[in-house]
Structures are given as C-alpha cells and as structure tokens.
Design an enzyme around this catalytic site. Structure first.
Site, short mmCIF file in Angstrom:
data_model
loop_
_atom_site.label_atom_id
_atom_site.label_comp_id
_atom_site.label_asym_id
_atom_site.label_seq_id
_atom_site.Cartn_x
_atom_site.Cartn_y
_atom_site.Cartn_z
CG ASP A 71 116.06 -16.48 157.65
OD1 ASP A 71 116.71 -17.52 157.89
OD2 ASP A 71 115.01 -16.48 156.96
CD1 TRP A 125 113.45 -18.08 151.40
CD2 TRP A 125 111.64 -18.35 152.69
NE1 TRP A 125 112.86 -19.27 151.05
CE2 TRP A 125 111.75 -19.46 151.82
CE3 TRP A 125 110.57 -18.30 153.58
CZ2 TRP A 125 110.83 -20.52 151.84
CZ3 TRP A 125 109.65 -19.35 153.59
CH2 TRP A 125 109.79 -20.43 152.73
CE LYS A 181 116.07 -23.83 153.95
NZ LYS A 181 115.39 -24.35 152.77
N1 PMP Z 1 114.13 -18.63 155.79
C1 PMP Z 1 114.82 -19.11 154.73
C2 PMP Z 1 116.01 -18.35 154.23
C3 PMP Z 1 114.41 -20.31 154.13
O1 PMP Z 1 115.09 -20.77 153.07
C4 PMP Z 1 113.29 -21.00 154.64
C5 PMP Z 1 112.82 -22.32 154.08
N2 PMP Z 1 113.13 -22.61 152.81
C6 PMP Z 1 112.60 -20.44 155.72
C7 PMP Z 1 113.07 -19.27 156.27
C8 PMP Z 1 111.37 -21.10 156.26
O2 PMP Z 1 111.71 -22.17 157.03
P1 PMP Z 1 110.64 -23.28 157.48
O3 PMP Z 1 110.10 -23.90 156.25
O4 PMP Z 1 111.45 -24.18 158.34
O5 PMP Z 1 109.59 -22.57 158.25
#
Ligand code: PMP
Length: 414
Positions: free
Chosen positions: A215, A139, A241
């Site tokens: 994040d 990520w 989450k």
């Molecule tokens: N950052 C993290 C740590 C994630 O786990 C995720 C999604 N699994 C995201 C960003 C991306 O989020 P989204 O799918 O809502 O764009």
C-alpha cells in the site's frame, strides 16, 4: 418525542438570535478550516489528503479545461481522444516509476479501501488461503481487518508491546511468515502514524517466493521502486495525496498474478484485476478526468528530474522540519524515534507533550499566516499529534516557512 429533539427545541426558544450570535464559536483553525483570511497564493496546504497538487500541475489542469472543445470531463471513455489520454498516462507512469513490462497498470475504483478488499479477492481463490499482513499502523490494520473477511490472515504485529502504539516496523522472520502465504502485505508509509519504509524489506531467503503487496497510497512517486528486486506482486496508491484526486486508485499488478483461476469466484468484476486488465481499463467507465490528472502529474515529475530528484526534494522538505523538532529541547516531539523510519510525507509532532492550550495557539497562529491542514479529522479521531504532510504539492520553500514558524513559536513560548 425523542429526548434530543425536545432539548434542541427548548434551546432554540430560550436563546434569542442576537444572544446566539454572541456565543463564542471556536476559532475556524480549531474546526479544521482550510480557508484562512490570506490571499489564495499565501495558503500552504499541509493536509494529509485530499490535498493540493504542485502549482504547475494545477495550472496545466486549468489551462486544459479552459480550452475550447471537449475535455476529459466530457469525453466518452471509449473515444479515440480519451484512449490517447489513457495511453499517455500509463506510458508516463511506467516511464517515471520505471515499471517493468511484466506489470499491468490499472486504474481502479473504490480508493484504498477498495484495494483492501480487492487484494484477497484477487489473490486468494479460496477463503482458506493464507495471507500475511504486517500491521504497524492504522492503515495496515484496516487493510488486514478487511482482508479477514475473505481469507485466512496471519498478522505480524508491529505495535509496541508496552504501549500498544505503532511507532516501529517489525523484523520479518522466517518463523513469522507462513511459507504458503499467497502474499505478504505491508504499507510503505503509514500516513497517520508517520512511519515510512525508505527501502522495501527483503524477506528471509526461504520466503522470497512470496510476492509483496504494497500500500503506497501516501508515498508513491516520492522514491524509486525496484520492482523485481523487491518481488512486488501488487502495489496500489489512492491518488489523492501525491498524484491526483480522490476517485482513482493506481493499482499495478505483476502479470503472473493475473488469471481468473487465481481469483475468488466471488470477486466483483469492478475489482477483478484480470477482468479490468483484459478490458484495457475500460470494463466499466473509468474516472476519466482523474486519469488525465495523473498523466499531467507524471509529466511534471519527468520535467523536474524524475523520481530520484523528487526523493531528494522529499528528504530536504522533511529534514528542515525534523531538524526543528530535534533541536527544540523537547518543546516539540515526534513519536517515531528511529530516524530511519521517520516519514518524509507525514510528520507527526506535538507541543510540550501535547499541551492543549499551546497546541490551539499554534494552530491559530499558523492558520492566520496561511498554513492549513495541520490537524485534520481522520477516521481515527484528531489524534494526539499535529501532522505536517509534505506531499508533491508542498514546495521546499513552503516546508521551510513552517519550520521557521515552528522555531519562532518555540522561542516565544518556551
Ligand atoms: N492507505 C493509506 C496509506 C492511506 O493513507 C489511506 C487514506 N488516507 C488509505 C489507504 C485509504 O484510502 P481511501 O480513503 O482512498 O480509501
């Protein structure tokens, strides 16, 4: 006619319907099914998100939406009724997470990916502005790749020099951090890799003027945050989450970083922190229902000992499973060997070094007992590891059920 179509047509005429139904289809557990043949109360959702919320929260949502009259699904976002919901959610979030008054709580659109773009667009006025990204998982890598479209990115690479895998968090040295960085970005829990920062890092003294951007999509609400001490400039968490449903991202911005003079003139209004803060989260239509859900979740946390108690639950839930892995004589293994970095939220593990037959058997047997979400598709494929995600919706008892199953499975198949 394209080749694919010819082949498909030929197949259809050759195989008679009853033959087709006899062709063996993979077990639903291997296709990622989340609906095993058990009663709904027996289902334990270990999905990495979207996923279940605590039962009491789901019940309150159901009760609220069964009441007569308009609910947040139908309330105008500018009505006094919705404004009260919005104010409640903001106040509850600030209270539970101890967010100081010099931070603005925004409810943004576009998920985590929206923030990957919004960050450089809000914090880097010019494309030549520098931002430093710590990349130690899938990520943070995605966040960095997106930012590269809008600013100059310096990467602190956390991948293993020999394997190229992410299973660590790099040292943050003065030499690696450009003093002119507009921000230093990191992901406090790498959802796919299973690496969590249980404490946010302190930057070298000469770099402590640089705000941290975090994040916290997959660990927000599961441990306290020392906002000022960690010099947090922006922290965001997509809701799906620990705190709610997809469609909403909680973005918390320190006020000194607001100001149209700080943002790129190309920053779209819907992503612009200052525009949305000035409009009190109502510049455009916010995700009304999802905002109410975050408020309900925060109330639940408040009633259950707050964030410190939630951290203790997260430690207990993950410990019971890591203990099984560590005591399995290598039957299970997890890629994160540094215990201080092991995620309490997402626990990757494999079986006998990734033995595919045993892995399938494990998935089928656990699914038959109601345990789902242990192998899901990600944008990066199914991955080499199974993964148990233990967000707020998973109880200590449910985590223990998985641990007991894992122990038994190892005993029967060693
Ligand atoms: N950052 C993290 C740590 C994630 O786990 C995720 C999604 N699994 C995201 C960003 C991306 O989020 P989204 O799918 O809502 O764009």
């Amino acid at each position: 006619m394209p080749l694919e179509v010819i082949q498909a047509d030929t197949l259809d005429t050759r195989i008679q319907p009853d033959t087709q139904s006899k062709l063996s289809r993979p077990h639903p557990a291997l296709l990622g099914s989340l609906t095993p043949n058990v009663s709904p109360e027996q289902v334990i959702n270990f999905s990495p998100g979207p996923t279940s919320l605590p039962k009491a929260v789901e019940q309150t949502i159901t009760d609220n939406f069964n009441k007569p009259g308009l609910t947040s699904l139908a309330l105008s976002h500018r009505s006094p009724q919705f404004i009260a919901i919005l104010e409640h959610t903001i106040a509850a979030t600030k209270r539970v997470m101890n967010i100081p008054d010099d931070y603005e709580v925004l409810f943004t659109h576009g998920g985590g990916h929206g923030q990957f773009a919004a960050l450089p667009l809000n914090l880097c006025k010019n494309q030549s502005d520098i931002a430093t990204y710590v990349v130690n998982g899938t990520w943070s890598e995605r966040g960095r790749d997106e930012a590269q479209k809008y600013c100059q990115v310096n990467t602190i690479d956390g991948s293993n020099t020999q394997t190229g895998q992410y299973n660590d968090f790099p040292q943050l040295t003065e030499a690696d951090i450009d003093p002119d960085s507009k921000y230093l970005y990191l992901c406090s829990n790498e959802t796919v890799n299973g690496i969590e920062l249980h404490h946010l890092p302190t930057l070298p003294v000469s770099r402590q003027h640089i705000p941290l951007v975090v994040d916290a999509s997959s660990d927000f609400s599961t441990k306290p945050i020392d906002w000022h001490r960690s010099n947090i400039g922006v922290l965001f968490a997509c809701a799906s989450k620990n705190i709610g449903h997809p469609g909403l991202t909680l973005t918390i911005v320190r006020r000194d970083l607001l100001g149209q003079d700080k943002a790129s003139p190309l920053c779209p209004g819907v992503f612009n922190y200052t525009t949305n803060s000035d409009a009190g989260n109502l510049w455009n239509t916010p995700a009304t229902f999802n905002i109410e859900v975050v408020g309900i979740l925060m109330d639940w946390l408040d009633e259950n000992g707050g964030v410190e108690a939630n951290k203790q639950r997260a430690i207990a839930k993950s410990q019971v499973i890591y203990d099984v892995i560590d005591n399995s004589n290598g039957f299970y293994s997890t890629p994160i060997t540094d215990k201080s970095l092991r995620s309490r939220m997402n626990l990757p593990f494999n079986i006998k070094g990734g033995n595919s037959e045993l892995t399938d058997q494990f998935l089928i047997e656990s699914w038959e007992l109601g345990m789902v979400g242990l192998r899901t598709l990600t944008p990066f494929g199914v991955g080499d590891y199974l993964r148990a995600s233990l967000y707020n919706g998973v109880t200590e008892q449910q985590a223990t059920s998985l641990a007991v199953f894992m122990q038994r499975f190892a005993h029967d198949n060693s």
